[in-house]
Structures are given as C-alpha cells and as structure tokens.
Design a protein around this motif. Structure first.
Motif, PDB file in Angstrom:
ATOM      1  N   LEU A 200      -2.108 -31.981 -13.551  1.00  0.00           N
ATOM      2  CA  LEU A 200      -1.801 -32.724 -14.770  1.00  0.00           C
ATOM      3  C   LEU A 200      -2.273 -32.008 -16.033  1.00  0.00           C
ATOM      4  CD1 LEU A 200      -2.672 -36.324 -13.543  1.00  0.00           C
ATOM      5  CD2 LEU A 200      -0.405 -35.521 -14.226  1.00  0.00           C
ATOM      6  N   LEU A 201      -3.414 -31.352 -15.944  1.00  0.00           N
ATOM      7  CA  LEU A 201      -4.012 -30.753 -17.137  1.00  0.00           C
ATOM      8  C   LEU A 201      -3.832 -29.244 -17.206  1.00  0.00           C
ATOM      9  CD1 LEU A 201      -7.299 -32.877 -17.325  1.00  0.00           C
ATOM     10  CD2 LEU A 201      -5.075 -33.310 -18.387  1.00  0.00           C
ATOM     11  N   GLY A 202      -3.193 -28.678 -16.180  1.00  0.00           N
ATOM     12  CA  GLY A 202      -2.901 -27.250 -16.221  1.00  0.00           C
ATOM     13  C   GLY A 202      -4.124 -26.365 -16.167  1.00  0.00           C
ATOM     14  N   LYS A 203      -5.179 -26.828 -15.507  1.00  0.00           N
ATOM     15  CA  LYS A 203      -6.396 -26.043 -15.369  1.00  0.00           C
ATOM     16  C   LYS A 203      -6.827 -26.050 -13.911  1.00  0.00           C
ATOM     17  CE  LYS A 203      -8.071 -27.357 -19.984  1.00  0.00           C
ATOM     18  NZ  LYS A 203      -9.184 -27.987 -20.741  1.00  0.00           N
ATOM     19  N   ARG A 204      -7.497 -24.995 -13.492  1.00  0.00           N
ATOM     20  CA  ARG A 204      -7.950 -24.912 -12.104  1.00  0.00           C
ATOM     21  C   ARG A 204      -9.352 -25.508 -11.981  1.00  0.00           C
ATOM     22  NH1 ARG A 204      -6.057 -19.066  -9.560  1.00  0.00           N
ATOM     23  NH2 ARG A 204      -3.794 -19.414  -9.766  1.00  0.00           N
ATOM     24  N   TYR A 205      -9.388 -26.808 -11.786  1.00  0.00           N
ATOM     25  CA  TYR A 205     -10.674 -27.483 -11.629  1.00  0.00           C
ATOM     26  C   TYR A 205     -11.154 -27.387 -10.187  1.00  0.00           C
ATOM     27  CZ  TYR A 205      -9.784 -29.752 -16.136  1.00  0.00           C
ATOM     28  OH  TYR A 205      -9.526 -30.003 -17.461  1.00  0.00           O
ATOM     29  N   THR A 206     -12.475 -27.366 -10.045  1.00  0.00           N
ATOM     30  CA  THR A 206     -13.092 -27.522  -8.734  1.00  0.00           C
ATOM     31  C   THR A 206     -13.874 -28.831  -8.726  1.00  0.00           C
ATOM     32  OG1 THR A 206     -15.181 -26.425  -9.339  1.00  0.00           O
ATOM     33  CG2 THR A 206     -13.364 -25.020  -8.559  1.00  0.00           C
ATOM     34  N   VAL A 207     -14.249 -29.265  -7.545  1.00  0.00           N
ATOM     35  CA  VAL A 207     -15.088 -30.460  -7.429  1.00  0.00           C
ATOM     36  C   VAL A 207     -16.368 -30.280  -8.230  1.00  0.00           C
ATOM     37  CG1 VAL A 207     -16.576 -31.698  -5.805  1.00  0.00           C
ATOM     38  CG2 VAL A 207     -14.149 -31.356  -5.265  1.00  0.00           C
ATOM     39  N   ASN A 208     -16.959 -29.090  -8.176  1.00  0.00           N
ATOM     40  CA  ASN A 208     -18.205 -28.851  -8.912  1.00  0.00           C
ATOM     41  C   ASN A 208     -17.998 -28.939 -10.421  1.00  0.00           C
ATOM     42  OD1 ASN A 208     -19.877 -28.553  -6.695  1.00  0.00           O
ATOM     43  ND2 ASN A 208     -19.604 -26.339  -6.572  1.00  0.00           N
ATOM     44  N   ASP A 209     -16.830 -28.511 -10.911  1.00  0.00           N
ATOM     45  CA  ASP A 209     -16.538 -28.634 -12.344  1.00  0.00           C
ATOM     46  C   ASP A 209     -16.609 -30.095 -12.780  1.00  0.00           C
ATOM     47  OD1 ASP A 209     -16.044 -25.903 -12.632  1.00  0.00           O
ATOM     48  OD2 ASP A 209     -13.897 -26.126 -12.230  1.00  0.00           O
ATOM     49  N   ILE A 210     -15.943 -30.957 -12.024  1.00  0.00           N
ATOM     50  CA  ILE A 210     -15.903 -32.374 -12.393  1.00  0.00           C
ATOM     51  C   ILE A 210     -17.250 -33.038 -12.158  1.00  0.00           C
ATOM     52  CG2 ILE A 210     -14.716 -34.566 -11.980  1.00  0.00           C
ATOM     53  CD1 ILE A 210     -13.036 -32.375 -13.336  1.00  0.00           C
ATOM     54  N   LEU A 211     -17.953 -32.618 -11.130  1.00  0.00           N
ATOM     55  CA  LEU A 211     -19.291 -33.163 -10.885  1.00  0.00           C
ATOM     56  C   LEU A 211     -20.219 -32.857 -12.050  1.00  0.00           C
ATOM     57  CD1 LEU A 211     -21.209 -34.596  -8.942  1.00  0.00           C
ATOM     58  CD2 LEU A 211     -21.665 -32.384  -7.867  1.00  0.00           C
ATOM     59  N   LEU A 212     -20.146 -31.643 -12.586  1.00  0.00           N
ATOM     60  CA  LEU A 212     -20.969 -31.278 -13.737  1.00  0.00           C
ATOM     61  C   LEU A 212     -20.622 -32.154 -14.938  1.00  0.00           C
ATOM     62  CD1 LEU A 212     -23.045 -29.462 -15.097  1.00  0.00           C
ATOM     63  CD2 LEU A 212     -21.208 -27.808 -15.549  1.00  0.00           C
ATOM     64  N   ARG A 213     -19.344 -32.421 -15.151  1.00  0.00           N
ATOM     65  CA  ARG A 213     -18.933 -33.288 -16.262  1.00  0.00           C
ATOM     66  C   ARG A 213     -19.461 -34.709 -16.067  1.00  0.00           C
ATOM     67  NH1 ARG A 213     -14.666 -31.013 -19.319  1.00  0.00           N
ATOM     68  NH2 ARG A 213     -14.117 -28.950 -18.535  1.00  0.00           N
ATOM     69  N   MET A 214     -19.490 -35.176 -14.830  1.00  0.00           N
ATOM     70  CA  MET A 214     -20.048 -36.502 -14.557  1.00  0.00           C
ATOM     71  C   MET A 214     -21.529 -36.570 -14.951  1.00  0.00           C
ATOM     72  SD  MET A 214     -18.361 -37.535 -10.886  1.00  0.00           S
ATOM     73  CE  MET A 214     -16.623 -38.028 -10.778  1.00  0.00           C
ATOM     74  N   LEU A 215     -22.269 -35.546 -14.585  1.00  0.00           N
ATOM     75  CA  LEU A 215     -23.697 -35.530 -14.919  1.00  0.00           C
ATOM     76  C   LEU A 215     -23.897 -35.444 -16.436  1.00  0.00           C
ATOM     77  CD1 LEU A 215     -24.994 -33.141 -12.106  1.00  0.00           C
ATOM     78  CD2 LEU A 215     -25.092 -35.641 -12.176  1.00  0.00           C
ATOM     79  N   GLU A 216     -23.067 -34.667 -17.106  1.00  0.00           N
ATOM     80  CA  GLU A 216     -23.154 -34.581 -18.570  1.00  0.00           C
ATOM     81  C   GLU A 216     -22.841 -35.925 -19.211  1.00  0.00           C
ATOM     82  OE1 GLU A 216     -20.358 -31.498 -19.355  1.00  0.00           O
ATOM     83  OE2 GLU A 216     -21.819 -29.864 -19.101  1.00  0.00           O
ATOM     84  N   THR A 217     -21.857 -36.633 -18.667  1.00  0.00           N
ATOM     85  CA  THR A 217     -21.496 -37.944 -19.207  1.00  0.00           C
ATOM     86  C   THR A 217     -22.632 -38.934 -19.019  1.00  0.00           C
ATOM     87  OG1 THR A 217     -19.163 -37.516 -18.728  1.00  0.00           O
ATOM     88  CG2 THR A 217     -19.794 -39.805 -19.098  1.00  0.00           C
ATOM     89  N   MET A 218     -23.270 -38.916 -17.849  1.00  0.00           N
ATOM     90  CA  MET A 218     -24.430 -39.790 -17.632  1.00  0.00           C
ATOM     91  C   MET A 218     -25.514 -39.506 -18.665  1.00  0.00           C
ATOM     92  SD  MET A 218     -23.947 -41.905 -15.031  1.00  0.00           S
ATOM     93  CE  MET A 218     -25.567 -42.357 -14.415  1.00  0.00           C
TER      94      MET A 218
END
Length: 274
Positions: free
Chosen positions: A220-238
């Motif tokens: 959807l976003l045209g980027k090669r995300y990994t699980v770790n990429d999104i996990l890091l964003r979750m921690l930053e959001t917290m």
C-alpha cells in the motif's frame, strides 16, 4: 487516550521465537496477562508476536460441514490450523504479519468501542509519518474476517482488530500485514472455505472473499517494511504517548498460571477440531 498510556507499561517481545512458537501459546499468554492485570498484579502490557504459517480459525469456522477437508487443504499448503478462544473468523499469520496486544485493566470508561478506538488511534499515530492517505476503520466487504474495525487505505484492508475481555482484563489485539502479498493470503482463506463448505448449507454466513480487497503495508505504501521496522515505530509511539516501558520475565507463579491457561486453550482447540 493519552491518559491510558501515561503510566508504566511492560513490553514483551515475542516476535523472534521462530516457527516453534505455537499460536495457542499466544492465547495463553494474553489470558494470563489479562488475569494478572485485572487483579492488579501486573502492569499494563504491550505484547508483540509473530507466528509462522498458521491459519487461526474462529469457533464458527470449526463447525463448517467439511472442516477436516479444509484443514487437510491447509496442511497440504504448509499451514497449521488452530481455533482461537475469542470471536472472529479465519485469518492468516506468517512471518510478514505482526501481531500486537494492548492488555490493560478493564475500567468503566473503557467500553468495547473505546477499546477498539484505542488501538485504531494508536495505529494511526504510528503510521502518520508514512502516509498522507487516511487510514479508515470500517468493514471491508470481500476481506477475510471482516468487521467494523477493519483498517484500510483506499479500500484495501491491511489489519483487523479483535478484543478479548476476561477476569477483569482487556486484550485489544491487532494483526498487521506488514509485508508479502495480501491478496495471496486472502486467496488461501478463500480456497479453505471452498474446501470446508463444498456447496453445503452452513449455519452462519461465511465471507465471500475477493483477494484484491486485501494488501500489506509494503504494497500500500510502496516501501519495503519489515516486522522490526513496524515494531520500532510501535515503541516510538508508546514513548511519544508518555508510556514508560520496562521488560521482565514471568515469575514462577505467573508461569504456572500460563501453563494452566495453555493446557486449557489446547484442550479447547482439540475439542473444536475433533
């Protein structure tokens, strides 16, 4: 919203346990945490988890007329099948799908809708730097496990939210299709239903799956995300929401409760698929 996060939270990272980490273990973990948090014996908990090549069925799915044929089809394609202990229908878990549980004490102001909105708001903030397109929460007809809190961009679903309330605790859970093909996952579930129904009448309406209604965040976003990429964003959001995160393992007493819950969910799974 922020008041919920502005406190001490425990973080449990179960994303790298590998293929031996069984999906039933996750349900036992969340039920254990719900009990401990509901009894105020543990802090609110953020738990992240990944399971490999597993189809998580709903209780209704387990009652399909040719369920064993459906499970045999999944096995032939390399997937394990288990029945969850909460609502919903079949979903796909694999190494490109990140699951998140926000587990907290049940409070009067945290209605069922408020629980769903909590996760929806969290995900919107987590991804706001990645997309200018709105993330919508609405049912996506044609997706697997459709519900009013399907998360989508441009009408294509990439996540679904569920909720379990037990013993004074709430587990708000989400699966996020991070990478891989959303339509291929959907086609697998579509074919499972074909094998498990075979034109027979069913006691509930199964979803008519249109694979093109589903996609991963990478697609959807045209980027090669990994699980770790999104996990890091979750921690930053917290952190941005004011949460203080700590890590710790279960005590012996907590692990005993976990083992009891694992036995319970395992026996239930066996009964559903007998």
């Amino acid at each position: 919203m922020n008041d919920v996060f502005k406190q001490a939270w425990k973080f449990l990272d179960h994303t790298s346990f590998g293929p031996s980490f069984h999906a039933l273990q996750s349900f036992a973990y969340d039920d254990t945490l719900c009990t401990l948090i509901g009894q105020e014996q543990a802090s609110p908990t953020l738990r992240a988890w990944v399971h490999h090549d597993t189809i998580v069925l709903g209780t209704q799915d387990s009652r399909l007329p040719y369920i064993q044929d459906g499970i045999s089809f999944l096995t032939e394609h390399g997937y394990d099948a288990i029945v969850r202990n909460s609502g919903g229908l079949a979903v796909v878990l694999d190494s490109g799908v990140l699951n998140l549980s926000l587990i907290l004490k049940e409070e009067r102001h945290l209605s069922i809708d408020a629980g769903y909105d909590l996760m929806y708001t969290f995900i919107k903030h987590m991804l706001k730097a990645d997309t200018t397109d709105p993330i919508e929460a609405k049912e996506i007809v044609g997706s697997y496990c459709p519900g009013s809190y399907d998360l989508s961009i441009h009408g294509k679903k990439f996540a679904g939210i569920s909720q379990r309330r037990i013993r004074g605790g709430i587990a708000v859970q989400i699966y996020l299709c991070v990478s891989g093909s959303g339509s291929e996952r959907a086609a697998l579930v579509r074919d499972f239903y074909t094998e498990a129904i075979k034109q027979a009448e069913t006691k509930f309406t199964t979803p008519s799956i249109i694979p093109e209604t589903m996609a991963s965040l990478s697609e959807l976003l045209g980027k090669r995300y990994t699980v770790n990429d999104i996990l890091l964003r979750m921690l930053e959001t917290m952190h941005n929401f004011g949460a203080t995160l700590t890590t710790s393992s279960f005590t012996n007493e907590e692990h005993l409760l976990y083992e009891q819950n694992l036995t319970r969910v395992t026996l239930r799974n066996e009964r559903c698929l007998a």
